[in-house]
Design a protein around this motif. Structure first.
Motif: not given
Length: 357
Positions: A125-129, A133-135, A191-196
Motif C-alpha cells: 500500500d506504501r513503498i519506501e526506499m 538502496t536500489m530497485l 536509486l531512491p529518489d529516481d524510484a520516487v
C-alpha cells in the motif's frame, strides 16, 4: 526474473549462498529460511523479511510463505526486502498474497529489490526506499531445451511474461505497457529518489544514525531559529556605511582690473565722477517746549579739568594706488528716485509742540 534458472542478479547471490551453506554445515549451524515473519514486533505492526532469492530452487515455495502470512493478526504489516529476485510465478503468488491481506502493508526496500522482488514491492500500500538502496527491472529470462519450434514457443512465453510484469509497473506508476517494456529491455536501475520520481516508490526515507536526533518537525521551527541566532557569537546586526564627507567649498577670487580692458575701465570711472550729487534737504529745527518755572538750583561745582593724553598718531600705511583708483567702483551708486523723496521721510514737528507754542 526467470522461469527455471536464475537471472544475472540472482547468479551471484546463488554462489554466495552455496558458500554460506557449506560454512554453516562445517559449523553445525541450522540453515535459515529465505524469509522470516514476526508477529510480535509490535502490538500494532508485524514484520516480514524477504532477505534472499524468491522460491523455487532457492528457498521455500510460495505456499509455505502464504501459510505463515495467514498467522499475522496485526493491523499493520511491514515487508522488508533485500532480494535479487528469483522465480517469476512464486513472486507473483507472494505479491498477490500481500495484496489480499487485510493488514495495511508497507514495503521497505532495505538493500535491493531486483527482478521479481521489485514486482513484490509493487504489492505494498506504501513503498519506501531506505538510504542507498536500489530497485531494478528487466525482462524475464529462462532456459529451454528442444527444437526450433520449442525455442519459438519459449520466445513467445517470455514476451508474454514480460508484458504481464510491465502491467504491474504501469498499474503502480502509470504509463503504458510498451513504455515499461522499453525500460525493462534496457535493465533499468533506480536509486531512491529516481524510484520516487518515476512512481515506483512513495518516499525516499532517511534513517538517522544511533545517537543523532531525528529530523525536526514543523513545531521545532522556533528551536531551529534559535540555533541559528548569531547574537550568541557577538553579531550586532549589519554595519551601515558611514556618510561620505561633503566636498569643501571653493572660493573664486579675481581682479576686476585684469578682467576688463582700459577703455571700459575709463568709461566706468567717468560715469562715477559725473554722477549727480544728492539734493540737500534743509532740516527744520524743532521749537523747544516751554517748561513751567521751577526753583533754580545752584549749579554743581565743575570738576577739575584732567589733562587728556594726546592721541597717538597712527602709522601711515602704504597707499595702494590701484586700490584707491577703483575704490569708488565698490561703493553702491545712490538711487536718484530715492534721493528725490528722501525729505518726505523726515519726521515733522508734533502737533502738541505747535499748540504749546
Amino acid at each position: 526474473m526467470n522461469i527455471t534458472l536464475p537471472g544475472k542478479a540472482a547468479t551471484l547471490m546463488a554462489s554466495q549462498r552455496e558458500r554460506a551453506e557449506k560454512q554453516r554445515e562445517q559449523l553445525g549451524i541450522e540453515a535459515r529460511s529465505w524469509y522470516r515473519i514476526t508477529n510480535a514486533a509490535s502490538s500494532d505492526e508485524a514484520e516480514v523479511m524477504l532477505y534472499d532469492e524468491v522460491g523455487g530452487w532457492y528457498g521455500a515455495t510460495a505456499d509455505q510463505f502464504i501459510a505463515d502470512l495467514r498467522g499475522v493478526t496485526a493491523p499493520n504489516l511491514r515487508v522488508r526486502i533485500n532480494s535479487p529476485g528469483g522465480s517469476v510465478f512464486e513472486g507473483i503468488a507472494i505479491a498477490n498474497a500481500l495484496r489480499s491481506h487485510p493488514a495495511n502493508v508497507t514495503v521497505q526496500v532495505d538493500g535491493i529489490a531486483a527482478s521479481i522482488a521489485s514486482v513484490i514491492a509493487m504489492a505494498g500500500d506504501r513503498i519506501e526506499m531506505a538510504p542507498n538502496t536500489m530497485l531494478m527491472i528487466h525482462d524475464a529470462s529462462g532456459l529451454c531445451m528442444g527444437n526450433a519450434s520449442d525455442m519459438a514457443e519459449m520466445e513467445e512465453l517470455l514476451d508474454l511474461i514480460s508484458d504481464n510484469i510491465a502491467d504491474a509497473y504501469a498499474a503502480r506508476a502509470g504509463g503504458t505497457r510498451e513504455q515499461w517494456r522499453e525500460r525493462m529491455r534496457a535493465e533499468t536501475w533506480y536509486l531512491p529518489d529516481d524510484a520516487v520520481e518515476n512512481g515506483l516508490a512513495d518516499e525516499a526515507i532517511t534513517t538517522p544514525k544511533a545517537g543523532e536526533p531525528a529530523a525536526p518537525d514543523e513545531d521545532d521551527e522556533p528551536e531551529m531559529a534559535r540555533a541559528f541566532d548569531l547574537a550568541a557569537y557577538g553579531y550586532a546586526g549589519p554595519r551601515w556605511a558611514e556618510p561620505e564627507p561633503k566636498p569643501a567649498q571653493v572660493t573664486l577670487t579675481f581682479n576686476l582690473g585684469e578682467s576688463i580692458d582700459e577703455h571700459v575701465f575709463e568709461t566706468l570711472r567717468q560715469m562715477v565722477n559725473h554722477r549727480d550729487p544728492a539734493p540737500e534737504v534743509a532740516a527744520t529745527p524743532a521749537e523747544p517746549q516751554q517748561v513751567p518755572d521751577e526753583p533754580a538750583e545752584e549749579p554743581a561745582p565743575e570738576p577739575a579739568a584732567v589733562a587728556e593724553p594726546e592721541p597717538e598718531t597712527p602709522a601711515v600705511e602704504p597707499v595702494d594706488e590701484w586700490a584707491a583708483a577703483v575704490a569708488h567702483l565698490t561703493q553702491p551708486k545712490p538711487d536718484p528716485w530715492a534721493e528725490a523723496f528722501a525729505h518726505l521721510a523726515i519726521p515733522q514737528p508734533s502737533s502738541s509742540a505747535a499748540t504749546a507754542a
